[in-house]
Design a protein around this motif. Structure first.
Motif, PDB file in Angstrom:
ATOM      1  N   UNK A  92       0.863  -1.182   0.000  1.00 25.25           N
ATOM      2  CA  UNK A  92       0.000   0.000   0.000  1.00 25.25           C
ATOM      3  C   UNK A  92       0.898   1.231   0.000  1.00 25.25           C
ATOM      4  N   UNK A  93       0.804   2.048  -1.050  1.00 27.25           N
ATOM      5  CA  UNK A  93       1.705   3.181  -1.245  1.00 27.25           C
ATOM      6  C   UNK A  93       0.964   4.494  -1.039  1.00 27.25           C
ATOM      7  N   UNK A 140      -1.351  -1.236  -4.315  1.00 32.41           N
ATOM      8  CA  UNK A 140      -2.457  -0.286  -4.193  1.00 32.41           C
ATOM      9  C   UNK A 140      -1.866   1.086  -3.897  1.00 32.41           C
ATOM     10  N   UNK A 141      -2.196   2.060  -4.744  1.00 33.89           N
ATOM     11  CA  UNK A 141      -1.710   3.425  -4.539  1.00 33.89           C
ATOM     12  C   UNK A 141      -2.864   4.258  -4.012  1.00 33.89           C
ATOM     13  N   UNK A 173      -3.398  -0.821  -8.597  1.00 24.61           N
ATOM     14  CA  UNK A 173      -4.746  -0.286  -8.411  1.00 24.61           C
ATOM     15  C   UNK A 173      -4.645   1.077  -7.740  1.00 24.61           C
ATOM     16  N   UNK A 174      -5.285   2.076  -8.318  1.00 22.88           N
ATOM     17  CA  UNK A 174      -5.303   3.422  -7.747  1.00 22.88           C
ATOM     18  C   UNK A 174      -6.580   3.594  -6.946  1.00 22.88           C
ATOM     19  N   UNK A 175      -6.440   4.038  -5.703  1.00 27.16           N
ATOM     20  CA  UNK A 175      -7.590   4.277  -4.823  1.00 27.16           C
ATOM     21  C   UNK A 175      -7.746   5.788  -4.647  1.00 27.16           C
ATOM     22  N   UNK A 176      -8.810   6.333  -5.173  1.00 22.70           N
ATOM     23  CA  UNK A 176      -9.029   7.784  -5.135  1.00 22.70           C
ATOM     24  C   UNK A 176      -9.714   8.168  -3.826  1.00 22.70           C
ATOM     25  N   UNK A 177      -8.959   8.812  -2.949  1.00 25.68           N
ATOM     26  CA  UNK A 177      -9.485   9.206  -1.638  1.00 25.68           C
ATOM     27  C   UNK A 177      -9.932  10.670  -1.603  1.00 25.68           C
TER      28      UNK A 177
END
Length: 231
Positions: A92-93, A140-141, A173-177
């Motif tokens: 997790x980055x 996961x970014x 996978x990009x996680x948009x927070x």
């Protein structure tokens, strides 16, 4: 027919069928967290969220006061080649908080947002992702969150675009927070509804989070990992 004789008894099929079966144990799952000060906070929040799940291990590789742009403080592209050799199921980055600055390589300066700066930065981001994906590790970014308007908001949105494009181009996978921490108008909000109560989750600097906020931030990633990887 079941065998019988001295010391042996016949067992009916019905008896065999009713013998209790051991529930399968959940497999161990290892999550490595890498990044800067926001990454440190996400590690803390994630560790709290899974503290009651002994099969999930969270390992911290994040370092405060580091970033992708300043390799003189800590060279992340170089470090990940070694870090990725550690046992882990997912990386997790969380990067970018300290990256609005000059990149220096071989005595040359590449100033923030110049075309040459972006080219160098993209290569570093891609290298970090590929260090893990090339080894079969799920990456996961987690994006930078929305910040207060006078606290790098446009710059962090710009970095998020780079992260999204390079992560997805290299198998992550990009996680948009971003929008998770915005109000109904899309503006920065320091509060979040936690357990039915409006709670202050952002630090006074308009960038970082409170301990409760880091659990919310980390929870966005945890939800995605659980959905994808079934643990």
């Amino acid at each position: 027919m079941a065998a019988s004789g001295p010391g042996l008894t016949q067992t009916s099929a019905a008896e065999v069928a009713t013998e209790p079966q051991e529930a399968p144990k959940p497999r161990d799952f290892r999550i490595a967290v890498l990044g800067d000060s926001l990454g440190e906070g996400v590690y803390s929040g994630l560790a709290q969220l899974v503290r009651g799940e002994p099969n999930i291990a969270v390992k911290k590789y994040a370092r405060v006061n580091t970033g992708i742009a300043r390799s003189d403080r800590y060279d992340w592209p170089e470090a990940v080649d070694e870090l990725a050799e550690n046992p882990m199921d997912a990386a997790l980055l969380v990067f970018g908080a300290n990256d609005l600055q000059t990149i220096r390589e071989s005595g040359k300066a590449y100033y923030y947002k110049q075309a040459a700066w972006e080219e160098k930065y993209r290569k570093r981001v891609a290298h970090i992702v590929k260090a893990f994906t090339d080894r079969g590790i799920k990456v996961y970014w987690l994006s930078l969150p929305i910040t207060r308007k006078n606290r790098f908001q446009k710059d962090y949105a710009y970095l998020n675009e780079i992260f999204k494009e390079e992560a997805e181009a290299n198998g992550a996978t990009f996680i948009d927070a971003w929008n998770a921490f915005a109000d109904e108008n899309g503006d920065y909000s320091a509060t979040f509804t936690v357990d039915g109560k409006s709670t202050i989750i952002r630090a006074s600097d308009g960038v970082h989070f409170t301990p409760a906020g880091y659990q919310v931030y980390a929870g966005l990633a945890l939800d995605k990992l659980r959905a994808d990887l079934n643990f």
